[in-house]
Motif scaffolding. Structure first.
Motif, PDB file in Angstrom:
ATOM      1  N   ASN A   5      -7.895   5.160   9.944  1.00  0.00           N
ATOM      2  CA  ASN A   5      -9.347   5.254  10.351  1.00  0.00           C
ATOM      3  C   ASN A   5     -10.294   4.554  10.266  1.00  0.00           C
ATOM      4  O   ASN A   5     -11.167   3.952  11.233  1.00  0.00           O
ATOM      5  N   SER A   6      -9.678   3.597   9.761  1.00  0.00           N
ATOM      6  CA  SER A   6     -10.952   2.481   9.941  1.00  0.00           C
ATOM      7  C   SER A   6     -10.314   1.067  10.551  1.00  0.00           C
ATOM      8  O   SER A   6      -9.292   0.966  11.938  1.00  0.00           O
TER       9      SER A   6
ATOM     10  N   ASP B 208      -0.311   6.961   1.103  1.00  0.00           N
ATOM     11  CA  ASP B 208      -1.726   7.679   0.802  1.00  0.00           C
ATOM     12  C   ASP B 208      -3.031   6.476   1.207  1.00  0.00           C
ATOM     13  O   ASP B 208      -3.734   6.711   1.910  1.00  0.00           O
ATOM     14  N   GLU B 209      -2.823   5.588   0.925  1.00  0.00           N
ATOM     15  CA  GLU B 209      -3.541   4.284   1.107  1.00  0.00           C
ATOM     16  C   GLU B 209      -3.766   4.284   2.442  1.00  0.00           C
ATOM     17  O   GLU B 209      -4.915   3.944   3.416  1.00  0.00           O
TER      18      GLU B 209
ATOM     19  N   LYS C 283       0.641  -1.165  -0.174  1.00  0.00           N
ATOM     20  CA  LYS C 283       0.049  -0.230   0.265  1.00  0.00           C
ATOM     21  C   LYS C 283       0.834   1.360  -0.147  1.00  0.00           C
ATOM     22  O   LYS C 283       1.742   1.171   0.966  1.00  0.00           O
TER      23      LYS C 283
ATOM     24  N   GLU D   7      -3.155   5.710   5.283  1.00  0.00           N
ATOM     25  CA  GLU D   7      -3.764   6.702   6.222  1.00  0.00           C
ATOM     26  C   GLU D   7      -4.987   7.104   5.711  1.00  0.00           C
ATOM     27  O   GLU D   7      -5.146   7.108   7.291  1.00  0.00           O
ATOM     28  N   LEU D   8      -5.608   6.853   4.493  1.00  0.00           N
ATOM     29  CA  LEU D   8      -7.086   6.296   4.125  1.00  0.00           C
ATOM     30  C   LEU D   8      -7.919   5.461   5.647  1.00  0.00           C
ATOM     31  O   LEU D   8      -8.243   5.549   5.413  1.00  0.00           O
ATOM     32  N   GLU D   9      -6.451   4.164   5.192  1.00  0.00           N
ATOM     33  CA  GLU D   9      -7.597   3.375   6.272  1.00  0.00           C
ATOM     34  C   GLU D   9      -7.179   3.265   7.407  1.00  0.00           C
ATOM     35  O   GLU D   9      -7.639   2.318   8.106  1.00  0.00           O
TER      36      GLU D   9
END
Length: 130
Positions: A40-41, A33-34, A30, A36-38
Motif C-alpha cells: 500500500n505504500s 505478509d510483509e 520479505k 502485502e503490508l508494504e
C-alpha cells in the motif's frame, strides 16, 4: 493417533519458522505478509544497476539449518539475457525448493552444473552488465 497428528503439525510449523528465520538473514527478503503490508505504500525499492561490461558473481546465500542444496533446474542458459525479477534457477534439497531470482538486468554466464551439492558462498553463476 490424534497426539501424533498434533505433534506433526507443530513440527511442520517449527520447520517453517526455522526456514523463515534463516531467510530473514538475506538482505531484502520479505514474507508474503510483509510484502502485502508494504504494497500500500508508494515507496519503490532502489534498483540495482549493473554497469555495462561489469561482471557480478552470484553466490549461494546462507540458509541456516539447510544442507545438501543443489540446483535442479536452470531457467536460462549461459549467454541468455535476463531481467530483474526473472527466476534464474531452482535450488532444493530433500525438504525445500526455492526459486532464485535475479536482482539486476544482464547476461547470465558461467553457470554452476546441475545437481552439484552446493556450499554456502559457492558461486551459482555470473551476471554481466549489458
Amino acid at each position: 493417533m490424534i497426539k501424533s497428528l498434533i505433534q506433526k503439525l507443530f513440527i511442520r510449523n517449527k520447520k517453517k519458522d526455522e526456514l523463515i528465520k534463516g531467510l530473514k538473514n538475506i538482505s531484502g527478503f520479505k514474507t508474503m505478509d510483509e510484502t502485502e503490508l508494504e504494497g500500500n505504500s508508494q515507496r519503490k525499492p532502489k534498483k540495482f544497476i549493473l554497469e555495462k561490461g561489469k561482471v557480478l558473481p552470484i553466490f549461494l546465500p546462507e540458509f541456516e539449518g539447510f544442507s545438501n542444496l543443489k540446483i535442479t533446474k536452470w531457467h536460462f542458459q549461459a549467454g541468455d539475457l535476463i531481467e530483474e525479477g526473472s527466476i534464474i534457477c531452482e535450488i532444493e534439497n530433500e525438504t525445500i525448493t526455492l526459486e532464485f531470482e535475479s536482482f539486476a538486468n544482464g547476461r547470465i554466464s558461467d553457470i554452476c552444473p546441475l545437481n552439484k551439492i552446493l556450499k554456502t558462498g559457492e558461486k551459482l553463476c555470473e551476471l554481466e552488465g549489458v
